[in-house]
Design a protein around this motif. Structure first.
Motif, PDB file in Angstrom:
ATOM      1  N   THR A  78       3.934  -3.075   3.262  1.00  0.00           N
ATOM      2  CA  THR A  78       3.672  -4.335   2.991  1.00  0.00           C
ATOM      3  C   THR A  78       2.687  -4.951   4.007  1.00  0.00           C
ATOM      4  N   TYR A  79       1.746  -5.476   3.917  1.00  0.00           N
ATOM      5  CA  TYR A  79       0.909  -6.152   4.983  1.00  0.00           C
ATOM      6  C   TYR A  79       0.337  -7.438   4.624  1.00  0.00           C
ATOM      7  N   LYS A  80       0.529  -8.469   5.298  1.00  0.00           N
ATOM      8  CA  LYS A  80       0.162  -9.728   4.928  1.00  0.00           C
ATOM      9  C   LYS A  80      -1.343  -9.928   5.585  1.00  0.00           C
ATOM     10  N   VAL A  81      -2.141 -10.418   4.816  1.00  0.00           N
ATOM     11  CA  VAL A  81      -3.638 -10.577   5.620  1.00  0.00           C
ATOM     12  C   VAL A  81      -4.324 -12.029   5.105  1.00  0.00           C
ATOM     13  N   GLU A  82      -5.167 -12.328   5.915  1.00  0.00           N
ATOM     14  CA  GLU A  82      -5.899 -13.529   5.431  1.00  0.00           C
ATOM     15  C   GLU A  82      -7.163 -13.002   4.913  1.00  0.00           C
ATOM     16  N   ALA A  83      -7.504 -13.531   3.690  1.00  0.00           N
ATOM     17  CA  ALA A  83      -8.480 -13.075   2.865  1.00  0.00           C
ATOM     18  C   ALA A  83      -9.384 -14.366   2.288  1.00  0.00           C
ATOM     19  N   GLU A  84     -10.821 -14.195   1.954  1.00  0.00           N
ATOM     20  CA  GLU A  84     -11.472 -15.011   1.385  1.00  0.00           C
ATOM     21  C   GLU A  84     -11.533 -14.746  -0.091  1.00  0.00           C
ATOM     22  N   PRO A  85     -11.605 -15.727  -0.888  1.00  0.00           N
ATOM     23  CA  PRO A  85     -11.631 -15.102  -2.437  1.00  0.00           C
ATOM     24  C   PRO A  85     -12.744 -14.360  -2.714  1.00  0.00           C
ATOM     25  N   THR A  86     -13.769 -14.103  -1.852  1.00  0.00           N
ATOM     26  CA  THR A  86     -15.049 -13.308  -2.081  1.00  0.00           C
ATOM     27  C   THR A  86     -15.064 -11.973  -1.355  1.00  0.00           C
ATOM     28  N   ASP A  87     -13.824 -11.835  -0.683  1.00  0.00           N
ATOM     29  CA  ASP A  87     -13.595 -10.420  -0.121  1.00  0.00           C
ATOM     30  C   ASP A  87     -13.432  -9.429  -0.950  1.00  0.00           C
ATOM     31  N   ARG A  88     -13.879  -8.167  -0.603  1.00  0.00           N
ATOM     32  CA  ARG A  88     -13.387  -6.939  -1.675  1.00  0.00           C
ATOM     33  C   ARG A  88     -12.246  -6.452  -1.287  1.00  0.00           C
ATOM     34  N   ILE A 109       0.823  -1.160  -0.020  1.00  0.00           N
ATOM     35  CA  ILE A 109       0.030  -0.131  -0.148  1.00  0.00           C
ATOM     36  C   ILE A 109       0.915   1.401  -0.007  1.00  0.00           C
ATOM     37  N   PHE A 110       0.509   2.224  -0.753  1.00  0.00           N
ATOM     38  CA  PHE A 110       1.157   3.500  -1.155  1.00  0.00           C
ATOM     39  C   PHE A 110       0.651   4.182   0.179  1.00  0.00           C
ATOM     40  N   ARG A 111       1.871   4.892   0.952  1.00  0.00           N
ATOM     41  CA  ARG A 111       1.547   5.527   2.230  1.00  0.00           C
ATOM     42  C   ARG A 111       2.326   6.849   1.981  1.00  0.00           C
ATOM     43  N   ILE A 118      -8.945 -10.598  -8.903  1.00  0.00           N
ATOM     44  CA  ILE A 118      -7.317 -10.274  -9.289  1.00  0.00           C
ATOM     45  C   ILE A 118      -6.551 -11.488  -9.297  1.00  0.00           C
ATOM     46  N   LYS A 119      -5.814 -11.609 -10.432  1.00  0.00           N
ATOM     47  CA  LYS A 119      -5.348 -12.834 -10.814  1.00  0.00           C
ATOM     48  C   LYS A 119      -4.059 -13.164  -9.946  1.00  0.00           C
ATOM     49  N   SER A 120      -3.729 -12.356  -9.052  1.00  0.00           N
ATOM     50  CA  SER A 120      -2.488 -12.598  -8.338  1.00  0.00           C
ATOM     51  C   SER A 120      -2.852 -12.342  -6.772  1.00  0.00           C
ATOM     52  N   SER A 121      -2.004 -13.067  -5.819  1.00  0.00           N
ATOM     53  CA  SER A 121      -2.038 -13.155  -4.478  1.00  0.00           C
ATOM     54  C   SER A 121      -1.532 -11.634  -3.966  1.00  0.00           C
ATOM     55  N   LYS A 122      -0.713 -10.846  -4.946  1.00  0.00           N
ATOM     56  CA  LYS A 122       0.008  -9.848  -4.320  1.00  0.00           C
ATOM     57  C   LYS A 122      -0.917  -8.456  -5.112  1.00  0.00           C
ATOM     58  N   ILE A 123      -1.260  -7.644  -4.017  1.00  0.00           N
ATOM     59  CA  ILE A 123      -2.369  -6.498  -4.398  1.00  0.00           C
ATOM     60  C   ILE A 123      -1.563  -5.269  -4.226  1.00  0.00           C
ATOM     61  N   THR A 124      -1.121  -4.506  -5.231  1.00  0.00           N
ATOM     62  CA  THR A 124      -0.835  -3.066  -4.840  1.00  0.00           C
ATOM     63  C   THR A 124      -1.792  -2.020  -5.058  1.00  0.00           C
ATOM     64  N   ILE A 125      -1.754  -1.080  -3.978  1.00  0.00           N
ATOM     65  CA  ILE A 125      -2.890  -0.201  -3.816  1.00  0.00           C
ATOM     66  C   ILE A 125      -2.343   1.115  -3.600  1.00  0.00           C
ATOM     67  N   GLU A 126      -2.544   2.131  -4.820  1.00  0.00           N
ATOM     68  CA  GLU A 126      -1.965   3.369  -4.842  1.00  0.00           C
ATOM     69  C   GLU A 126      -3.161   4.241  -5.206  1.00  0.00           C
ATOM     70  N   PRO A 127      -3.062   5.556  -4.682  1.00  0.00           N
ATOM     71  CA  PRO A 127      -3.823   6.573  -5.125  1.00  0.00           C
ATOM     72  C   PRO A 127      -4.050   6.808  -6.450  1.00  0.00           C
ATOM     73  N   LEU A 179     -11.524  -3.424  -0.689  1.00  0.00           N
ATOM     74  CA  LEU A 179     -12.042  -2.655   0.676  1.00  0.00           C
ATOM     75  C   LEU A 179     -12.005  -3.173   1.954  1.00  0.00           C
ATOM     76  N   ASP A 180     -12.593  -4.451   1.882  1.00  0.00           N
ATOM     77  CA  ASP A 180     -12.592  -5.357   3.198  1.00  0.00           C
ATOM     78  C   ASP A 180     -11.015  -5.478   3.445  1.00  0.00           C
ATOM     79  N   LEU A 181     -10.326  -5.438   2.904  1.00  0.00           N
ATOM     80  CA  LEU A 181      -8.815  -5.925   3.039  1.00  0.00           C
ATOM     81  C   LEU A 181      -8.187  -4.431   3.621  1.00  0.00           C
ATOM     82  N   LEU A 182      -8.462  -3.326   3.207  1.00  0.00           N
ATOM     83  CA  LEU A 182      -8.007  -2.090   3.563  1.00  0.00           C
ATOM     84  C   LEU A 182      -8.537  -1.984   4.959  1.00  0.00           C
ATOM     85  N   GLU A 183      -9.986  -2.423   5.163  1.00  0.00           N
ATOM     86  CA  GLU A 183     -10.653  -2.118   6.365  1.00  0.00           C
ATOM     87  C   GLU A 183      -9.948  -3.026   7.628  1.00  0.00           C
TER      88      GLU A 183
END
Ligand code: HEM
Ligand code: SF4
Ligand code: FES
Lengths: 234, 130
Positions: A22-32, A7-9, A81-90, A34-38
């Motif tokens: 970088t943050y490692k989080v557990e996620a369901e495939p159906t999570d959005r 995540i861009f900080r 998202i075809k990858s388990s790495k997600i980059t989030i930027e403004p 936004l849920d990960l950010l929350e």
């Protein structure tokens, strides 16, 4: 599944330059996304800042760059998202206030410059100002805009120069220009008949691809270019 | 307060706009390249005709070499076809609902046209052309 969020900080009170966390989080495939950010904000790092309100793709608060392309964080599922790495930027092209929050004012200024309201000084009939289903259909697509700015901030012409009114402003002008009840089409076309109006558009299609409401943004811009060129709304 | 809005060149390049965005970037690059090549061509022909000196001859040899022509052909054919796609979509916005297909169609035309051109250029180049 485990997801690696990058995540861009940027904290204007502390940082000279932005960095990535970088943050490692557990996620369901159906999570959005936004849920990960929350999750990060709620359980890992409360200083993470982002906008969101409805969480259901209607308020337009949470457009951001997700793996390099603009979308609403509340409309992207982890499994899409075809990858388990997600980059989030403004979003690009608006100044960053903090982390994923950008200054939307220049964007709304361009929106306001389009007179995004019904202009009609004729005495109203005793009932509503009626129009046929076909007349309503003519501008249906552009009524769906939620002013998220995903389109405008995906546009290379807007990156280059923010005097360009940008796709979202043009979409909202289209909404009224092609409304049979409105009387200010000529005025709006005049505003857009300018080097920083529709002519900055090079038919690149980034806006259409980015729009979370699936509005045919480039087509709306094209119809306005054509209306200016031909002097006719047909 | 806040970070400057400026979008740096590489930040823009990293945006994943996909095929249509690449086509636009290539169009701009080939547009500028065309100005340079057409410029070189006019320049070289002018000096060839006026002076016929070594300098002009050298430029002409490079310009007319089959390797250079293979590059020029790419640039000309891509710019021409992509320009036609953009022009058609601008003139009839309703066709934009097929914009993805339009890009496929463009490559579908480009590959045989360019391929044939390259084959002919190389054949000439290897059989004692330039
Ligand atoms: C088959 C002939 C050609 C066609 C159909 C064509 C078409 C086009 C079109 C439609 C554009 C506007 C694209 C946009 O709005 O982004 C354009 C841009 C441009 N063209 Fe061409 N063109 C042709 C030949 C040439 C030649 C011979 C040159 C150079 C001498 C050239 C140089 C350029 C340049 C510099 C641009 C600006 C690039 C940009 O704005 O991104 N073109 N062309
Ligand atoms: S046109 Fe689409 S992408 Fe642009 S502001 Fe409106 S909803 Fe967002
Ligand atoms: S939070 Fe409202 S659109 Fe995503």
């Amino acid at each position: 599944m485990q997801v690696k969020l990058k995540i861009f900080r940027y904290n204007p009170e502390k940082d000279k330059k932005p960095h990535y966390e970088t943050y490692k989080v557990e996620a369901e495939p159906t999570d959005r996304v936004l849920d990960l950010l929350e999750y990060v904000k709620g359980y890992i790092d409360g200083t993470l800042s982002f906008r969101r309100s409805c969480a259901h793709g209607v308020c337009g608060s949470d457009a951001m760059r997700i793996n390099g392309v603009n979308y609403l964080a509340c409309k992207v599922l982890v499994k899409d998202i075809k990858s388990s790495k997600i980059t989030i930027e403004p979003m690009l092209g608006l100044s960053v206030i903090k982390d994923l929050i950008v200054d939307m004012e220049p964007f709304f200024d361009h929106f306001r410059s389009m007179m995004p309201y019904l202009v009609n000084d004729e005495t109203p009939p005793g009932t509503e100002r009626l129009q046929s289903p076909e007349e309503r259909e003519r501008f249906d697509d552009t009524t769906k805009c939620i002013l998220c700015a995903a389109c405008t901030t995906s546009c290379p012409s807007y990156w280059a120069n923010d005097k360009y009114v940008g796709p979202a402003a043009i979409v909202n002008a289209h909404r009224f220009i092609f409304d049979s009840r409105d009387r200010a089409a000529a005025e709006r076309l005049n505003i857009l008949n300018d080097q920083f109006g529709v002519y900055r558009c090079h038919t690149i299609f980034n806006c259409t691809i980015a729009c979370p409401r699936e509005i045919q943004v480039t087509t709306a811009i094209g119809e306005i270019k054509k209306a200016i060129a031909t002097g006719s709304l047909d | 307060m806040g970070l400057n809005r400026r979008v740096r060149f590489f930040a823009g390049l990293r945006y994943r706009g996909g095929g249509p965005m690449w086509a636009w970037m290539l169009h701009r690059v080939t547009g500028v390249a065309l100005i340079l090549f057409v410029g070189t061509h006019v320049f070289a022909s002018f000096f060839m005709q006026q002076t016929g000196n070594d300098f002009a001859t050298t430029i002409n040899i490079i310009y007319e070499s089959w390797i250079f022509q293979v590059i020029v052909a790419f640039i000309v054919i891509f710019h021409g076809l992509n320009g036609m796609r953009i022009a058609i979509l601008d003139i009839w916005p309703r066709f934009q609902m097929f914009q993805r297909e339009a890009l496929w169609l463009q490559w579908f035309i480009f590959i045989p046209v360019y391929g044939l051109t390259v084959v002919i250029l190389i054949q000439h180049g290897l059989t004692g052309g330039y």
